[in-house]
Design a protein around this motif. Structure first.
Motif, PDB file in Angstrom:
ATOM      1  N   UNK A 279       0.843  -1.205   0.000  1.00  0.00           N
ATOM      2  CA  UNK A 279       0.000   0.000   0.000  1.00  0.00           C
ATOM      3  C   UNK A 279       0.872   1.247   0.000  1.00  0.00           C
ATOM      4  N   UNK A 280       1.913   1.249   0.806  1.00  0.00           N
ATOM      5  CA  UNK A 280       2.792   2.417   0.906  1.00  0.00           C
ATOM      6  C   UNK A 280       3.502   2.683  -0.420  1.00  0.00           C
ATOM      7  N   UNK A 281       3.980   1.619  -1.073  1.00  0.00           N
ATOM      8  CA  UNK A 281       4.695   1.790  -2.344  1.00  0.00           C
ATOM      9  C   UNK A 281       3.757   2.303  -3.436  1.00  0.00           C
ATOM     10  N   UNK A 282       2.519   1.791  -3.472  1.00  0.00           N
ATOM     11  CA  UNK A 282       1.556   2.248  -4.484  1.00  0.00           C
ATOM     12  C   UNK A 282       1.263   3.732  -4.302  1.00  0.00           C
ATOM     13  N   UNK A 283       1.004   4.143  -3.049  1.00  0.00           N
ATOM     14  CA  UNK A 283       0.697   5.546  -2.797  1.00  0.00           C
ATOM     15  C   UNK A 283       1.915   6.438  -3.053  1.00  0.00           C
ATOM     16  N   UNK A 284       3.111   5.931  -2.749  1.00  0.00           N
ATOM     17  CA  UNK A 284       4.317   6.717  -3.005  1.00  0.00           C
ATOM     18  C   UNK A 284       4.532   6.893  -4.511  1.00  0.00           C
ATOM     19  N   UNK A 285       4.155   5.883  -5.285  1.00  0.00           N
ATOM     20  CA  UNK A 285       4.255   5.998  -6.739  1.00  0.00           C
ATOM     21  C   UNK A 285       3.298   7.080  -7.251  1.00  0.00           C
ATOM     22  N   UNK A 286       2.110   7.154  -6.656  1.00  0.00           N
ATOM     23  CA  UNK A 286       1.156   8.211  -7.023  1.00  0.00           C
ATOM     24  C   UNK A 286       1.741   9.586  -6.699  1.00  0.00           C
ATOM     25  N   UNK A 287       2.364   9.697  -5.518  1.00  0.00           N
ATOM     26  CA  UNK A 287       2.989  10.963  -5.130  1.00  0.00           C
ATOM     27  C   UNK A 287       4.132  11.308  -6.079  1.00  0.00           C
TER      28      UNK A 287
END
Length: 402
Positions: A279-287
């Motif tokens: 979840x953290x990696x997916x959201x960081x990719x969005x950022x």
């Protein structure tokens, strides 16, 4: 160092802020704010569900479990156990005798993990808070009762309002198998269900809790147990719990294993960690994608301010100073949006955590969406977003020819 900040600040907060560059910068900052807030909120919601799952597992999983290194059963006759009763860090200690058994109920058949527990477990176990039907009790006078997992009850059609008993069967370890009469080598008991408990699907599908003396008669045991379970007081800090675990393992020696909750159910806890990392990696990719909007706005600003930058160079400003000013301009957009996003995300999380504004649909174990704000996640997110924003701002600034 003040001059680059001054120049970057003047470009960022210029009064004539209606040109395309400033509008794009504003959109980039808003996007960064939304991305940061979303990252904090999603991680907090995940932490809430993670905490809910762990708290539900805590109803059947103790803080520490002492099990034999080899074999299934042992006799807890070590003087170490006597000292644990007087330890202020221990809330309660109970013994459990468990094994797989064959179950018949009203014409249906299945297998279950039967857990025979002592009176301490019956009086103080948090599994009583997970009852969905009936009343958690394992004794009424001399009469024993059983608590049944919701998944197993559904599969077997068990209802506490029915008068049919559970019939439990287990091979007698001392009996000799007879071809003529195979049932002669099987122990059996009848016990009525008192309640149905819902912990989680992994536990509920095969759980039966009954008094230890009933389990002893079923297995043909006397003083043997499968595990000794310990629960800490709430005041005991995590560091002290880890220290106590090492001390107890050293006292009991290599013949026993002292397992915390993660070691008792390693697959589940590993899955929870991997899910959070995903979840953290997916959201960081969005950022990261949002950061590239800053790349575009900074590139446009460099093109528009080409003459101004030339004037700075002619006035004696070094190339490094000009580049540093542009990097800080892009980085300030990131930091400004991130600061707004942190305030927004933390505010929403705290509001949901303590007020429960957004409700859960249907009949769930909690009324509102569980949210748990972890300041470590917030700090780590701030650091990573700041680093990403700085690295993205370096790209267009490195192309300056002035």
């Amino acid at each position: 160092m003040r001059l680059p900040f001054f120049i970057a600040g003047r470009y960022l907060f210029a009064r004539k802020s209606h040109n395309v560059i400033n509008i794009v910068s504003l959109i980039s900052a808003v996007g960064m704010a939304v991305g940061t807030a979303a990252l904090i909120i999603i991680l907090s919601v995940y932490n809430g569900f993670d905490s809910l799952v762990k708290s539900m597992l805590g109803a059947v999983e103790p803080d520490l479990a002492v099990v034999p290194s080899s074999g299934k059963f042992f006799v807890p006759d070590s003087p170490v156990y006597d000292s644990l009763y007087r330890d202020g860090r221990i809330l309660n200690m109970c013994t459990v005798l468990q094994d797989n058994v064959f179950v018949c109920y009203d014409g249906r058949q299945g297998t279950a993990l039967a857990r025979g527990v002592d009176p301490v477990y019956e009086q103080e176990s948090p599994v009583a808070d997970c009852v969905v039907s009936g009343e958690f009790r394992l004794h009424t006078g001399e009469r024993p009762w059983a608590a049944v997992g919701a998944g197993f009850a559904s599969r077997m059609g068990i209802n506490v309002r029915f008068s049919a008993p559970l019939e439990l069967y287990c091979p007698d370890k001392d009996a000799v198998l007879s071809v003529v009469n195979p049932l002669a080598g099987v122990n059996s008991v009848e016990i009525w269900p008192s309640c149905i408990v819902a912990v989680n699907s992994g536990v509920d599908n095969n759980l039966v809790i009954l008094p230890r003396e009933v389990m002893c008669s079923l297995l043909g045991c006397t003083e043997e147990v499968s595990s000794v379970e310990l629960r800490f007081t709430q005041q005991t800090p995590s560091k002290e719990r880890r220290r106590f675990k090492k001390w107890l393992a050293a006292q009991l020696g290599p013949d026993f294993k002292v397992m915390d909750r993660m070691e008792q159910n390693p697959q589940l806890y590993k899955m929870l960690r991997y899910e959070k990392a995903a979840v953290w990696l997916i959201m960081l990719f969005v950022v990261l994608i949002l950061c590239f909007s800053i790349f575009g706005s900074l590139s446009m600003l460099i093109i528009e301010k080409k003459e101004d930058l030339g004037i700075l160079r002619s006035m004696g400003a070094s190339k490094a100073l000009v580049r540093r000013s542009m990097v800080l301009e892009g980085w300030l957009i990131t930091l400004l949006g991130m600061a707004v996003g942190v305030v927004l995300g933390v505010g929403i999380c705290l509001l949901q955590q303590y007020c429960g504004i957004v409700k859960m649909p249907g009949n769930f174990v909690v009324d509102a969406y569980p949210v748990l704000l972890d300041w470590g996640d917030v700090a780590f997110s701030v650091i990573m977003i700041s680093v990403l924003g700085y690295l993205v701002a370096l790209i267009p600034s490195s192309r300056l020819k002035q």
